[in-house]
Design an enzyme around this catalytic site. Structure first.
Site, PDB file in Angstrom:
ATOM      1  N   GLU A 225       0.811  -1.221   0.000  1.00 24.29           N
ATOM      2  CA  GLU A 225       0.000   0.000   0.000  1.00 24.29           C
ATOM      3  C   GLU A 225       0.847   1.276   0.000  1.00 24.29           C
ATOM      4  O   GLU A 225       0.311   2.358  -0.237  1.00 24.29           O
ATOM      5  CB  GLU A 225      -0.967  -0.022   1.202  1.00 24.29           C
TER       6      GLU A 225
ATOM      7  N   ASP B  17     -12.472  -5.431  -2.659  1.00 27.93           N
ATOM      8  CA  ASP B  17     -13.365  -6.606  -2.631  1.00 27.93           C
ATOM      9  C   ASP B  17     -14.703  -6.171  -2.050  1.00 27.93           C
ATOM     10  O   ASP B  17     -14.840  -5.032  -1.603  1.00 27.93           O
ATOM     11  CB  ASP B  17     -12.753  -7.726  -1.768  1.00 27.93           C
TER      12      ASP B  17
END
Ligand code: ADE
Length: 247
Positions: A7, A214
């Site tokens: 990230e 997701d």
């Protein structure tokens, strides 16, 4: 700040005058990014890891602001993989002391609050940074075939409630349970509201930006690692760089 190396990794080679310091098993990289003095670090996953890392950023590195970036599972039906969320408020969805008299569910004991609210001006800047990233930077940043593979066609940015807890949410049952109590949740992750609590306690402005990886359902355990491996880093680091330019 992010939770996983993926990230924040892309930020490191963009930094000038880089120097590493290890504190409490985390590597803090100081340097200059978008003409700002910054410290980049990944905390590892979960509320404790994030809290300890945020505390070090404030106490040891004297950080004046915390920008958190990463991925999240969508709870709102309006969200798709690749969409970006900016926190207008955050809640610790696994905090529950309501069995004791006088406490509400989700209330952080002795802090007397259920929701953390980052500064509005910072949320607005983060929102416009993510809109600009998606509109102008992403098309050159990520190739079309990758976007297609994840079904990312016209990603959008939204501001709203982010819920954090020490669980990876991966079933309809869990998402419905969360929405029953907190119908406004846009997405779930595992760190944001912990960073929010530390930052508010120290009076440090903060913001959390998340890219949907997701849908927190039965396919989340497949979508999440694939997304993190193949696209997350461009999106999470891209929006952070845009935001830094606006500060
Ligand atoms: N981060 C990304 N997806 C997540 C999920 N489904 N649950 C918790 N944290 C997440």
């Amino acid at each position: 700040m992010g939770a996983m190396p993926e990230e924040i990794d892309l930020l490191l080679p963009q930094m000038e005058h880089r120097a590493n310091q290890v504190v409490g098993q985390r590597t803090f990289t100081s340097g200059i990014l978008a003409n700002k003095e910054v410290v980049v670090v990944y905390s590892r996953m979960g509320k404790v890891a994030a809290s300890s890392t945020a505390t070090t950023l404030i106490n040891i590195f004297d950080c004046q602001m915390i920008l958190f970036t990463g991925v999240a599972g969508a709870l709102s039906k309006d969200l798709n993989i690749g969409d970006m969320i900016v926190s207008s408020s955050l809640v610790q969805h696994d905090m529950d002391v309501s069995a004791l008299p006088g406490f509400r569910k989700f209330e952080v004991p002795l802090l007397d609050k259920q929701f953390f609210s980052p500064p509005l001006w910072l949320a607005d800047k983060a929102l416009s940074a993510s809109e600009k990233y998606l509109r102008e930077v992403m098309p050159a940043d990520i190739d079309n075939s990758t976007l297609k593979k994840f079904g990312i066609t016209s990603p959008k940015s939204m501001k709203g409630l982010i819920a954090s807890g020490d669980q990876f949410i991966a079933s309809k049952e869990e998402t419905l349970n969360l929405l029953k109590d907190l119908p406004d949740i846009l997405c779930v992750e595992m760190e944001g509201a912990a960073v929010a609590q530390v930052a508010e306690e120290y009076g440090v402005p903060y913001i959390v930006t998340r890219t949907i990886s997701d849908k927190a359902d039965h396919s989340a355990h497949i979508d999440f690692p694939l997304f993190v491996k193949e696209v997350a880093t461009n999106l999470t680091c891209g929006v952070l760089t845009e935001l830094l330019k606006r500060l």
